[in-house]
Design a protein around this motif. Structure first.
Motif, short mmCIF file in Angstrom:
data_model
loop_
_atom_site.label_atom_id
_atom_site.label_comp_id
_atom_site.label_asym_id
_atom_site.label_seq_id
_atom_site.Cartn_x
_atom_site.Cartn_y
_atom_site.Cartn_z
N GLY A 10 0.79 -1.23 0.00
CA GLY A 10 0.00 0.00 0.00
C GLY A 10 0.83 1.27 0.00
O GLY A 10 0.28 2.37 -0.03
N ARG A 123 -5.39 3.20 2.11
CA ARG A 123 -5.15 3.02 0.68
C ARG A 123 -5.53 1.61 0.22
O ARG A 123 -6.14 1.43 -0.82
N ARG A 127 -8.60 -0.31 -2.64
CA ARG A 127 -8.03 -0.79 -3.89
C ARG A 127 -8.78 -1.97 -4.49
O ARG A 127 -8.93 -2.07 -5.70
N ARG A 129 -8.07 -5.37 -4.63
CA ARG A 129 -7.43 -6.56 -5.18
C ARG A 129 -7.85 -7.76 -4.33
O ARG A 129 -8.29 -7.58 -3.20
N ASP A 132 -6.73 -7.93 -0.81
CA ASP A 132 -6.91 -6.69 -0.05
C ASP A 132 -8.07 -6.77 0.95
O ASP A 132 -8.63 -5.75 1.35
#
Ligand code: ADP
Length: 186
Positions: A10, A123, A127, A129, A132
């Motif tokens: 991150g 962050r 995101r 992903r 994540d």
């Protein structure tokens, strides 16, 4: 130029790496990207790696070192190399030292992108992903602290470490990186 780029998940390494490879004509060796490509292609290595990646753990050193050793042979690595996400353990750093010594091309600098932990969570959560998810993010940060942070001393003792303040705009951060790399690029 041979550069190692270290930073917690991150921190924004990927974004800055893109700017660096364009500006300094470097081959971009991102082990995270290579592993995700292997996983998506469903290769043997990809299947093995996925078990670790999906839980936020580091993939075993022997797998990673073999991938990098092969990639470093490619002709595009001759002019310059940005190692992004590798090494992540002391054993990987020692293996890299041996590989580069064999080629007679030692490291020039190790950049550490520094970002406070609460900002990393902010962050990464935005995101989306596959790795994540909050528990996986937490595990990736634990892996970073326990297995990768010791590299900062390893490279510090060798006089190679340069810290980059990782808060600010993309341009501001890249200007700090340029401040370190321009004198080395000569
Ligand atoms: P991030 O820096 O955001 O964690 P990466 O794309 O660099 O993301 O890595 C994603 C995952 O790939 C890691 O959590 C880990 O499982 C695996 N990985 C990447 N590079 C390495 C490495 N050098 N050694 C071990 N595992 C790695």
């Amino acid at each position: 130029m041979r550069i190692v780029f270290i930073g917690p998940p991150g921190a924004g390494k990927g974004t800055q790496a893109e700017r660096m490879i364009a500006t300094y004509k470097l081959a971009h060796l991102s082990t995270g990207d290579m592993l995700r490509a292997a996983r998506d292609a469903k290769t043997e290595v990809g299947r093995k790696a996925d078990r670790y990646m999906s839980t936020g753990q580091l993939v075993p050193d022997d797998i990673i070192v073999a991938i990098i050793a092969e990639r470093l042979q490619a002709p595009d690595c001759r002019s310059g190399t940005l190692l992004d996400g590798f090494p992540r353990t002391i054993a990987q750093a020692e293996a890299l030292d041996r590989m580069l010594a064999d080629k007679g091309t030692p490291l020039d600098v190790v950049l550490e992108l520094q970002v406070p932990e609460e900002e990393l969570f902010r962050r990464l959560a935005g995101r989306g992903r596959a790795d994540d998810k909050p528990e996986v993010i937490r595990q990736r940060l634990v892996a970073y602290r326990q297995q990768t942070e010791p590299l900062l001393d390893y490279y510090g003792e060798r006089g190679l470490l340069q810290a980059i303040h990782g808060l600010g705009t993309v341009d501001e951060i890249f200007a700090r990186i340029k401040g370190v790399l321009d004198p080395l690029a000569g």
